[in-house]
Design a protein around this motif. Structure first.
Motif, PDB file in Angstrom:
ATOM      1  N   ALA A 119       0.818  -1.214   0.000  1.00 29.68           N
ATOM      2  CA  ALA A 119       0.000   0.000   0.000  1.00 29.68           C
ATOM      3  C   ALA A 119       0.848   1.259   0.000  1.00 29.68           C
ATOM      4  O   ALA A 119       0.401   2.322  -0.465  1.00 29.68           O
ATOM      5  N   ARG A 120       2.083   1.168   0.501  1.00 27.27           N
ATOM      6  CA  ARG A 120       2.954   2.340   0.567  1.00 27.27           C
ATOM      7  C   ARG A 120       3.610   2.659  -0.776  1.00 27.27           C
ATOM      8  O   ARG A 120       4.196   3.728  -0.933  1.00 27.27           O
ATOM      9  N   LYS A 121       3.507   1.746  -1.724  1.00 28.22           N
ATOM     10  CA  LYS A 121       4.063   2.001  -3.046  1.00 28.22           C
ATOM     11  C   LYS A 121       3.088   2.912  -3.805  1.00 28.22           C
ATOM     12  O   LYS A 121       1.907   2.614  -3.911  1.00 28.22           O
ATOM     13  N   THR A 122       3.577   4.008  -4.333  1.00 24.00           N
ATOM     14  CA  THR A 122       2.701   4.971  -5.017  1.00 24.00           C
ATOM     15  C   THR A 122       3.081   5.210  -6.471  1.00 24.00           C
ATOM     16  O   THR A 122       2.422   5.993  -7.155  1.00 24.00           O
ATOM     17  N   ARG A 123       4.111   4.541  -6.936  1.00 23.20           N
ATOM     18  CA  ARG A 123       4.587   4.768  -8.297  1.00 23.20           C
ATOM     19  C   ARG A 123       3.490   4.547  -9.340  1.00 23.20           C
ATOM     20  O   ARG A 123       3.408   5.260 -10.338  1.00 23.20           O
ATOM     21  N   HIS A 124       2.652   3.552  -9.119  1.00 28.09           N
ATOM     22  CA  HIS A 124       1.616   3.211 -10.087  1.00 28.09           C
ATOM     23  C   HIS A 124       0.245   3.762  -9.720  1.00 28.09           C
ATOM     24  O   HIS A 124      -0.738   3.504 -10.417  1.00 28.09           O
ATOM     25  N   GLY A 125       0.156   4.510  -8.626  1.00 28.13           N
ATOM     26  CA  GLY A 125      -1.126   5.037  -8.182  1.00 28.13           C
ATOM     27  C   GLY A 125      -1.461   4.539  -6.789  1.00 28.13           C
ATOM     28  O   GLY A 125      -0.635   3.952  -6.091  1.00 28.13           O
ATOM     29  N   LYS A 126      -2.691   4.763  -6.374  1.00 30.18           N
ATOM     30  CA  LYS A 126      -3.139   4.357  -5.044  1.00 30.18           C
ATOM     31  C   LYS A 126      -3.652   2.925  -5.074  1.00 30.18           C
ATOM     32  O   LYS A 126      -4.416   2.539  -5.950  1.00 30.18           O
ATOM     33  N   LEU A 127      -3.228   2.130  -4.079  1.00 29.57           N
ATOM     34  CA  LEU A 127      -3.641   0.734  -4.029  1.00 29.57           C
ATOM     35  C   LEU A 127      -5.104   0.616  -3.616  1.00 29.57           C
ATOM     36  O   LEU A 127      -5.540   1.206  -2.631  1.00 29.57           O
ATOM     37  N   ARG A 128      -5.869  -0.154  -4.393  1.00 32.12           N
ATOM     38  CA  ARG A 128      -7.229  -0.536  -4.020  1.00 32.12           C
ATOM     39  C   ARG A 128      -7.222  -2.035  -3.738  1.00 32.12           C
ATOM     40  O   ARG A 128      -6.874  -2.838  -4.608  1.00 32.12           O
ATOM     41  N   ALA A 129      -7.577  -2.393  -2.511  1.00 32.89           N
ATOM     42  CA  ALA A 129      -7.594  -3.790  -2.081  1.00 32.89           C
ATOM     43  C   ALA A 129      -9.006  -4.115  -1.610  1.00 32.89           C
ATOM     44  O   ALA A 129      -9.449  -3.617  -0.571  1.00 32.89           O
ATOM     45  N   CYS A 130      -9.719  -4.934  -2.369  1.00 28.23           N
ATOM     46  CA  CYS A 130     -11.134  -5.186  -2.106  1.00 28.23           C
ATOM     47  C   CYS A 130     -11.427  -6.673  -1.973  1.00 28.23           C
ATOM     48  O   CYS A 130     -10.991  -7.487  -2.795  1.00 28.23           O
ATOM     49  N   ALA A 131     -12.187  -7.023  -0.929  1.00 30.67           N
ATOM     50  CA  ALA A 131     -12.720  -8.368  -0.774  1.00 30.67           C
ATOM     51  C   ALA A 131     -14.066  -8.427  -1.482  1.00 30.67           C
ATOM     52  O   ALA A 131     -14.871  -7.492  -1.383  1.00 30.67           O
ATOM     53  N   VAL A 132     -14.312  -9.510  -2.208  1.00 30.85           N
ATOM     54  CA  VAL A 132     -15.567  -9.676  -2.942  1.00 30.85           C
ATOM     55  C   VAL A 132     -16.427 -10.678  -2.186  1.00 30.85           C
ATOM     56  O   VAL A 132     -16.004 -11.816  -1.930  1.00 30.85           O
ATOM     57  N   LEU A 133     -17.638 -10.251  -1.825  1.00 30.26           N
ATOM     58  CA  LEU A 133     -18.546 -11.053  -1.012  1.00 30.26           C
ATOM     59  C   LEU A 133     -19.777 -11.448  -1.814  1.00 30.26           C
ATOM     60  O   LEU A 133     -20.355 -10.628  -2.530  1.00 30.26           O
ATOM     61  N   GLU A 134     -20.184 -12.682  -1.678  1.00 28.04           N
ATOM     62  CA  GLU A 134     -21.412 -13.169  -2.294  1.00 28.04           C
ATOM     63  C   GLU A 134     -22.520 -13.150  -1.259  1.00 28.04           C
ATOM     64  O   GLU A 134     -22.328 -13.614  -0.122  1.00 28.04           O
ATOM     65  N   GLY A 135     -23.668 -12.599  -1.640  1.00 28.84           N
ATOM     66  CA  GLY A 135     -24.774 -12.515  -0.705  1.00 28.84           C
ATOM     67  C   GLY A 135     -24.486 -11.600   0.466  1.00 28.84           C
ATOM     68  O   GLY A 135     -25.132 -11.706   1.521  1.00 28.84           O
ATOM     69  N   GLY A 136     -23.522 -10.733   0.300  1.00 31.35           N
ATOM     70  CA  GLY A 136     -23.209  -9.757   1.344  1.00 31.35           C
ATOM     71  C   GLY A 136     -22.359 -10.274   2.478  1.00 31.35           C
ATOM     72  O   GLY A 136     -21.983  -9.504   3.359  1.00 31.35           O
ATOM     73  N   GLN A 137     -22.030 -11.574   2.471  1.00 30.29           N
ATOM     74  CA  GLN A 137     -21.275 -12.085   3.613  1.00 30.29           C
ATOM     75  C   GLN A 137     -20.260 -13.185   3.295  1.00 30.29           C
ATOM     76  O   GLN A 137     -19.242 -13.315   3.979  1.00 30.29           O
ATOM     77  N   ARG A 138     -20.466 -13.986   2.260  1.00 35.05           N
ATOM     78  CA  ARG A 138     -19.537 -15.080   1.978  1.00 35.05           C
ATOM     79  C   ARG A 138     -18.417 -14.600   1.074  1.00 35.05           C
ATOM     80  O   ARG A 138     -18.644 -14.202  -0.066  1.00 35.05           O
ATOM     81  N   LEU A 139     -17.172 -14.653   1.587  1.00 34.26           N
ATOM     82  CA  LEU A 139     -16.015 -14.218   0.812  1.00 34.26           C
ATOM     83  C   LEU A 139     -15.740 -15.219  -0.301  1.00 34.26           C
ATOM     84  O   LEU A 139     -15.568 -16.423  -0.048  1.00 34.26           O
ATOM     85  N   ILE A 140     -15.671 -14.737  -1.545  1.00 37.54           N
ATOM     86  CA  ILE A 140     -15.361 -15.633  -2.660  1.00 37.54           C
ATOM     87  C   ILE A 140     -14.055 -15.259  -3.353  1.00 37.54           C
ATOM     88  O   ILE A 140     -13.586 -15.993  -4.223  1.00 37.54           O
ATOM     89  N   GLY A 141     -13.457 -14.130  -2.981  1.00 32.65           N
ATOM     90  CA  GLY A 141     -12.197 -13.742  -3.608  1.00 32.65           C
ATOM     91  C   GLY A 141     -11.837 -12.306  -3.310  1.00 32.65           C
ATOM     92  O   GLY A 141     -12.488 -11.640  -2.491  1.00 32.65           O
ATOM     93  N   TRP A 142     -10.807 -11.808  -3.988  1.00 36.52           N
ATOM     94  CA  TRP A 142     -10.359 -10.434  -3.770  1.00 36.52           C
ATOM     95  C   TRP A 142      -9.559  -9.952  -4.979  1.00 36.52           C
ATOM     96  O   TRP A 142      -9.171 -10.740  -5.843  1.00 36.52           O
ATOM     97  N   TYR A 143      -9.304  -8.665  -5.005  1.00 37.32           N
ATOM     98  CA  TYR A 143      -8.401  -8.095  -6.000  1.00 37.32           C
ATOM     99  C   TYR A 143      -7.637  -6.938  -5.393  1.00 37.32           C
ATOM    100  O   TYR A 143      -8.127  -6.233  -4.504  1.00 37.32           O
ATOM    101  N   LEU A 144      -6.397  -6.777  -5.864  1.00 32.72           N
ATOM    102  CA  LEU A 144      -5.546  -5.654  -5.474  1.00 32.72           C
ATOM    103  C   LEU A 144      -4.983  -5.043  -6.740  1.00 32.72           C
ATOM    104  O   LEU A 144      -4.408  -5.749  -7.577  1.00 32.72           O
ATOM    105  N   TYR A 145      -5.156  -3.736  -6.890  1.00 34.65           N
ATOM    106  CA  TYR A 145      -4.574  -3.061  -8.052  1.00 34.65           C
ATOM    107  C   TYR A 145      -4.279  -1.616  -7.707  1.00 34.65           C
ATOM    108  O   TYR A 145      -4.870  -1.032  -6.788  1.00 34.65           O
TER     109      TYR A 145
END
Length: 363
Positions: A238-264
């Protein structure tokens, strides 16, 4: 010929001086800040292993070469293995006769690690690597790109390559924005809406650790983390800023079951670099689509990441194109089964597992 020895904390000022000579355009706020980063990464990381040191080359009492090594831990078919990640391979510009670089490379490979990885290598390093028994596995040297705003993406490439006068590309942007907005609402793009049954939350180390066994299921080679090391790694990323601001998101199914994530790293108006996309079995395509939609909503013109060979079909189905570009991913292992697994694409190796997230160059 240079004399080689292991890197010690007292060598940090000299190594930073060498860094300044090799990369004169990389400006840190101060010498002290750069020294602090060397210490933090190479001596205070959560995986420190005295048997896997960094190396320096000395000539006439002066450090003329450096090979940084960061220990990591992984699993191979359920068995813990030691991994060395190479970073900051440097030789003084006045001493580049080839021998010092070769000495350093051989020293780094001489350790007791089961696997050596470097994913920030240049072309000359790749050629040398091939000569000492290493490989540049094709599957982990391909990158995928997904245009989100096709016209804006094309204009940004033209500007980057100076193929057209800047005034011309600037005047084309308003019309391009209109075309991109319309295209995002057409099938099969549909970037203007997210899947109703999916939601997102901020991603943390605990959520990743809980799902990691499902995410990496089926991969012969996969990362091994604990709460401390993964939290540290996410903070550093997250402290690396060369490529922009890090977005780190957990993806939930049905509002509660974690099925994956992405960081970019978000770069509005440009190409956003993907660090990692992960999902449990059968859900990768849905998580990937969430990434595309989020990046589009945040203003990115395109997203780009390193290929995960397990998910070629999902990437292809969502209109990604593949290309060999940028720095090289290099590997070396004395164990034939580990080397074979990587060559076959049977490894979970994202940009988070190598050196790509480090901030030595570019912040």
């Amino acid at each position: 010929m240079a004399t080689l020895r292991t890197f010690a904390e007292d060598d940090i000022p000299a190594a930073v001086g060498l860094f300044g000579r090799v990369y004169p355009k990389e400006r840190w706020t101060s010498q002290a800040a750069c020294e602090a980063y060397f210490r933090e990464i190479l001596f205070d990381n959560p995986w420190r292993d005295l048997d896997l040191p960094s190396w320096v080359a000395e000539e006439d009492g002066r450090i003329t070469g450096f090979a940084g090594v960061m220990p990591r831990r992984m699993l191979f078919r359920g068995r813990p293995i030691r991994v060395a990640v190479g970073c900051q391979f440097m030789v003084d510009p006045n001493r580049r006769d080839g021998l010092t670089a070769l000495q350093l490379a051989r020293a780094a490979l001489s350790g007791p690690q089961d696997l050596f990885i470097a994913d920030g290598a240049n072309e000359s390093s790749r050629r040398m690597w091939s000569g000492i028994g290493g490989t540049a596995p094709l599957l982990y040297n391909l990158h995928w790109t997904r245009p989100l705003r096709t016209v804006q993406f094309a204009l940004s490439l033209l500007e980057e390559r100076r193929a057209l006068p800047s005034a011309l590309t600037l005047s084309a942007r308003p019309l391009g924005a209109l075309v991109d907005a319309l295209a995002a609402r057409l099938h099969p793009n549909r970037l203007d809406r997210k899947e109703v049954d999916l939601a997102e939350d901020p991603l943390d180390a605990a959520a990743m650790l809980a799902l990691l066994p499902d995410v990496a299921d089926g991969s012969a080679l996969q990362p091994e983390y604990d709460a401390r090391s993964l939290a540290w790694l996410l903070e550093q990323t997250a402290r690396k800023t060369r490529h922009g601001k890090l977005r780190a998101c957990a993806v939930l199914e049905g509002g509660q079951r974690l099925i994956g994530w992405y960081l970019y790293y978000l770069r509005a108006g440009g190409v956003s670099e993907v660090v990692q996309v992960a999902a449990c079995n059968g859900s990768f395509g849905r998580v990937l689509q969430q990434l595309f939609t989020d990046a589009w909503r945040q203003g990115a013109a395109a997203v780009r990441g390193r290929l995960d060979p397990r998910h070629v079909q999902e990437l292809s189905d969502r209109h990604c194109w593949f290309r060999r570009e940028g720095t090289w991913t290099l590997v070396h292992s004395r164990l034939a089964d580990i080397a074979a697994a990587i060559q076959q694409g049977n490894a979970f190796l994202s940009r988070l597992e190598g050196e790509w997230w480090l901030r030595f160059q570019g912040g």
